[in-house]
Motif scaffolding. Sequence first.
Motif, PDB file in Angstrom:
ATOM      1  N   THR A 219       4.505  19.787 -40.412  1.00 20.97           N
ATOM      2  CA  THR A 219       3.456  19.362 -41.058  1.00 20.97           C
ATOM      3  C   THR A 219       2.591  18.246 -39.727  1.00 20.97           C
ATOM      4  O   THR A 219       1.228  17.568 -40.063  1.00 20.97           O
ATOM      5  CB  THR A 219       4.354  18.120 -42.229  1.00 20.97           C
ATOM      6  OG1 THR A 219       4.822  18.914 -42.845  1.00 20.97           O
ATOM      7  CG2 THR A 219       2.754  17.710 -43.022  1.00 20.97           C
ATOM      8  N   ASP A 220       2.973  17.942 -39.395  1.00 16.21           N
ATOM      9  CA  ASP A 220       2.949  16.554 -38.031  1.00 16.21           C
ATOM     10  C   ASP A 220       2.300  17.623 -37.136  1.00 16.21           C
ATOM     11  O   ASP A 220       1.230  16.413 -35.872  1.00 16.21           O
ATOM     12  CB  ASP A 220       3.920  15.742 -37.096  1.00 16.21           C
ATOM     13  CG  ASP A 220       4.410  14.522 -39.225  1.00 16.21           C
ATOM     14  OD1 ASP A 220       3.658  13.763 -39.742  1.00 16.21           O
ATOM     15  OD2 ASP A 220       5.286  13.736 -38.705  1.00 16.21           O
ATOM     16  N   ALA A 221       2.400  18.318 -36.668  1.00 16.39           N
ATOM     17  CA  ALA A 221       1.631  19.021 -35.634  1.00 16.39           C
ATOM     18  C   ALA A 221       0.124  19.439 -35.786  1.00 16.39           C
ATOM     19  O   ALA A 221       0.674  19.882 -36.593  1.00 16.39           O
ATOM     20  CB  ALA A 221       2.953  20.251 -35.051  1.00 16.39           C
ATOM     21  N   ALA A 222      -0.424  18.976 -34.820  1.00 18.17           N
ATOM     22  CA  ALA A 222      -2.159  19.348 -34.826  1.00 18.17           C
ATOM     23  C   ALA A 222      -2.018  20.490 -34.204  1.00 18.17           C
ATOM     24  O   ALA A 222      -2.596  20.744 -32.629  1.00 18.17           O
ATOM     25  CB  ALA A 222      -1.916  17.939 -34.017  1.00 18.17           C
ATOM     26  N   ALA A 223      -1.543  21.719 -34.753  1.00 20.97           N
ATOM     27  CA  ALA A 223      -1.980  23.105 -34.109  1.00 20.97           C
ATOM     28  C   ALA A 223      -1.486  23.270 -35.803  1.00 20.97           C
ATOM     29  O   ALA A 223      -0.558  23.512 -36.504  1.00 20.97           O
ATOM     30  CB  ALA A 223      -1.037  23.892 -33.532  1.00 20.97           C
ATOM     31  N   LYS A 224      -1.828  25.399 -35.188  1.00 16.99           N
ATOM     32  CA  LYS A 224      -1.866  26.395 -36.519  1.00 16.99           C
ATOM     33  C   LYS A 224      -0.701  26.812 -35.931  1.00 16.99           C
ATOM     34  O   LYS A 224      -0.188  27.190 -35.360  1.00 16.99           O
ATOM     35  CB  LYS A 224      -3.429  27.442 -36.178  1.00 16.99           C
ATOM     36  CG  LYS A 224      -4.658  26.754 -36.558  1.00 16.99           C
ATOM     37  CD  LYS A 224      -5.810  28.072 -36.279  1.00 16.99           C
ATOM     38  CE  LYS A 224      -6.577  27.841 -37.207  1.00 16.99           C
ATOM     39  NZ  LYS A 224      -7.232  28.427 -36.971  1.00 16.99           N
ATOM     40  N   LEU A 225       0.173  27.146 -37.414  1.00 18.91           N
ATOM     41  CA  LEU A 225       1.568  27.843 -37.499  1.00 18.91           C
ATOM     42  C   LEU A 225       1.518  29.440 -37.767  1.00 18.91           C
ATOM     43  O   LEU A 225       0.490  29.785 -38.745  1.00 18.91           O
ATOM     44  CB  LEU A 225       1.716  27.241 -38.333  1.00 18.91           C
ATOM     45  CG  LEU A 225       2.653  25.526 -38.602  1.00 18.91           C
ATOM     46  CD1 LEU A 225       3.105  25.212 -39.994  1.00 18.91           C
ATOM     47  CD2 LEU A 225       2.764  25.249 -37.263  1.00 18.91           C
TER      48      LEU A 225
ATOM     49  N   ASP B  20       4.182  32.236 -49.588  1.00 20.57           N
ATOM     50  CA  ASP B  20       4.470  31.506 -50.572  1.00 20.57           C
ATOM     51  C   ASP B  20       5.141  30.202 -50.476  1.00 20.57           C
ATOM     52  O   ASP B  20       4.875  29.055 -51.228  1.00 20.57           O
ATOM     53  CB  ASP B  20       4.418  32.381 -51.654  1.00 20.57           C
ATOM     54  CG  ASP B  20       3.505  33.698 -52.277  1.00 20.57           C
ATOM     55  OD1 ASP B  20       2.342  33.134 -51.536  1.00 20.57           O
ATOM     56  OD2 ASP B  20       3.746  34.036 -52.942  1.00 20.57           O
ATOM     57  N   LEU B  21       6.523  29.934 -49.830  1.00 20.02           N
ATOM     58  CA  LEU B  21       7.604  29.718 -49.703  1.00 20.02           C
ATOM     59  C   LEU B  21       6.850  28.442 -48.603  1.00 20.02           C
ATOM     60  O   LEU B  21       7.417  27.366 -49.004  1.00 20.02           O
ATOM     61  CB  LEU B  21       8.704  29.830 -48.943  1.00 20.02           C
ATOM     62  CG  LEU B  21      10.009  29.205 -49.297  1.00 20.02           C
ATOM     63  CD1 LEU B  21      10.801  28.721 -50.587  1.00 20.02           C
ATOM     64  CD2 LEU B  21      11.139  29.377 -48.305  1.00 20.02           C
ATOM     65  N   MET B  22       6.197  28.351 -47.955  1.00 22.19           N
ATOM     66  CA  MET B  22       5.585  27.126 -46.524  1.00 22.19           C
ATOM     67  C   MET B  22       4.813  26.839 -47.091  1.00 22.19           C
ATOM     68  O   MET B  22       4.433  25.502 -47.363  1.00 22.19           O
ATOM     69  CB  MET B  22       5.016  27.817 -45.915  1.00 22.19           C
ATOM     70  CG  MET B  22       6.838  28.949 -45.222  1.00 22.19           C
ATOM     71  SD  MET B  22       7.720  27.416 -44.071  1.00 22.19           S
ATOM     72  CE  MET B  22       7.388  26.848 -42.331  1.00 22.19           C
ATOM     73  N   ALA B  23       4.142  27.084 -48.408  1.00 26.08           N
ATOM     74  CA  ALA B  23       2.981  26.321 -49.058  1.00 26.08           C
ATOM     75  C   ALA B  23       3.012  25.655 -50.108  1.00 26.08           C
ATOM     76  O   ALA B  23       2.963  24.727 -50.575  1.00 26.08           O
ATOM     77  CB  ALA B  23       2.503  27.111 -50.197  1.00 26.08           C
TER      78      ALA B  23
ATOM     79  N   ASP C 150       5.285  23.991 -49.716  1.00 32.06           N
ATOM     80  CA  ASP C 150       5.592  22.732 -48.460  1.00 32.06           C
ATOM     81  C   ASP C 150       4.275  22.050 -48.232  1.00 32.06           C
ATOM     82  O   ASP C 150       4.680  21.276 -47.226  1.00 32.06           O
ATOM     83  CB  ASP C 150       6.826  22.688 -47.496  1.00 32.06           C
ATOM     84  CG  ASP C 150       8.718  22.921 -48.280  1.00 32.06           C
ATOM     85  OD1 ASP C 150       8.640  22.672 -48.917  1.00 32.06           O
ATOM     86  OD2 ASP C 150       9.485  24.185 -47.448  1.00 32.06           O
ATOM     87  N   GLY C 151       3.596  22.643 -48.773  1.00 35.71           N
ATOM     88  CA  GLY C 151       2.461  22.290 -47.977  1.00 35.71           C
ATOM     89  C   GLY C 151       1.622  22.584 -46.535  1.00 35.71           C
ATOM     90  O   GLY C 151       1.137  21.927 -45.892  1.00 35.71           O
ATOM     91  N   LEU C 152       2.318  24.099 -46.595  1.00 31.74           N
ATOM     92  CA  LEU C 152       2.424  24.056 -45.377  1.00 31.74           C
ATOM     93  C   LEU C 152       1.062  25.773 -44.913  1.00 31.74           C
ATOM     94  O   LEU C 152       1.466  26.776 -45.885  1.00 31.74           O
ATOM     95  CB  LEU C 152       3.266  24.628 -44.502  1.00 31.74           C
ATOM     96  CG  LEU C 152       4.247  23.336 -44.138  1.00 31.74           C
ATOM     97  CD1 LEU C 152       5.774  23.400 -43.392  1.00 31.74           C
ATOM     98  CD2 LEU C 152       3.240  22.083 -43.145  1.00 31.74           C
ATOM     99  N   THR C 153       0.038  25.722 -44.219  1.00 36.42           N
ATOM    100  CA  THR C 153      -0.421  26.971 -44.597  1.00 36.42           C
ATOM    101  C   THR C 153       0.095  28.178 -43.086  1.00 36.42           C
ATOM    102  O   THR C 153      -0.081  27.136 -42.150  1.00 36.42           O
ATOM    103  CB  THR C 153      -2.396  26.508 -44.022  1.00 36.42           C
ATOM    104  OG1 THR C 153      -2.339  25.692 -45.137  1.00 36.42           O
ATOM    105  CG2 THR C 153      -2.546  28.066 -44.184  1.00 36.42           C
ATOM    106  N   ILE C 154       0.659  28.920 -43.360  1.00 39.08           N
ATOM    107  CA  ILE C 154       0.548  29.472 -42.053  1.00 39.08           C
ATOM    108  C   ILE C 154       0.891  31.115 -42.380  1.00 39.08           C
ATOM    109  O   ILE C 154       0.457  31.212 -43.723  1.00 39.08           O
ATOM    110  CB  ILE C 154       2.765  29.804 -42.193  1.00 39.08           C
ATOM    111  CG1 ILE C 154       2.880  29.961 -41.128  1.00 39.08           C
ATOM    112  CG2 ILE C 154       3.151  30.529 -43.342  1.00 39.08           C
ATOM    113  CD1 ILE C 154       4.602  29.710 -40.299  1.00 39.08           C
ATOM    114  N   GLU C 155       0.008  32.009 -41.264  1.00 34.68           N
ATOM    115  CA  GLU C 155       0.025  33.361 -41.674  1.00 34.68           C
ATOM    116  C   GLU C 155       0.984  34.499 -40.550  1.00 34.68           C
ATOM    117  O   GLU C 155       1.883  33.007 -39.652  1.00 34.68           O
ATOM    118  CB  GLU C 155      -1.125  33.718 -40.148  1.00 34.68           C
ATOM    119  CG  GLU C 155      -2.192  33.898 -40.893  1.00 34.68           C
ATOM    120  CD  GLU C 155      -2.982  34.143 -42.000  1.00 34.68           C
ATOM    121  OE1 GLU C 155      -2.460  35.055 -42.124  1.00 34.68           O
ATOM    122  OE2 GLU C 155      -4.099  33.275 -42.150  1.00 34.68           O
TER     123      GLU C 155
END
Length: 191
Positions: free
Chosen positions: A95-101, A116-119, A121-126
């Motif tokens: 969450t704190d990392a200033a980068a795309k995941l 979906d699992l990552m979402a 936790d509020g994380l957007t990840i491809e």
Amino acid sequence: MSGIGHNNGPTMEAGYSWRKHSWSKARAELLPTLPIEVLRTRVKRAKALGLPYKTYASVRASTGRDVVGFLFSNNALRVQIEGQRVPEARVKKLTDAAAKLAALVHAPLAPEAFRDLMAQDGLTIEAARAPHFSQSWSDSARAVLAPVQAAKLPRDGVLVIGDTALEAEWSEIAKLAGFLPSERYFTALDR
């Protein structure tokens, strides 16, 4: 000339010390001396990414560009089975990392379920399917690049974070910025 039992140790030729001195001096002159403001900015950027400065600086020096994304394996995120959550400390670091995941997930996990699992936790990840060890080099490269391209990231700006030797090869296969073992990333101290 090398003979039986020769261990290819230091040369005994005349002038070795001078050549070594000259080479070291020339190499040092090639390396840029960064203005203090640039160095401070880069230290700040490394911290924002959650990387040790030495790691950030070596990636930047070898690729010539900033780290703008991370490609994780599900192993690095400690998700082994469907529904398993990423440990809270790792979620905070992401969450704190200033980068795309981006992520590559090994079977039997499904990339969509992982995303979906990552979402949750509020994380957007491809996310995409990780290459299998028996796939060809070119098929593996396409698999590794799938989430990188979906996230619209430049290859040489993406650092792979993983756990296994196979995952370490992903950066070479797809010509990414490099590889960092997950324990080094997730336990990195501000340096």
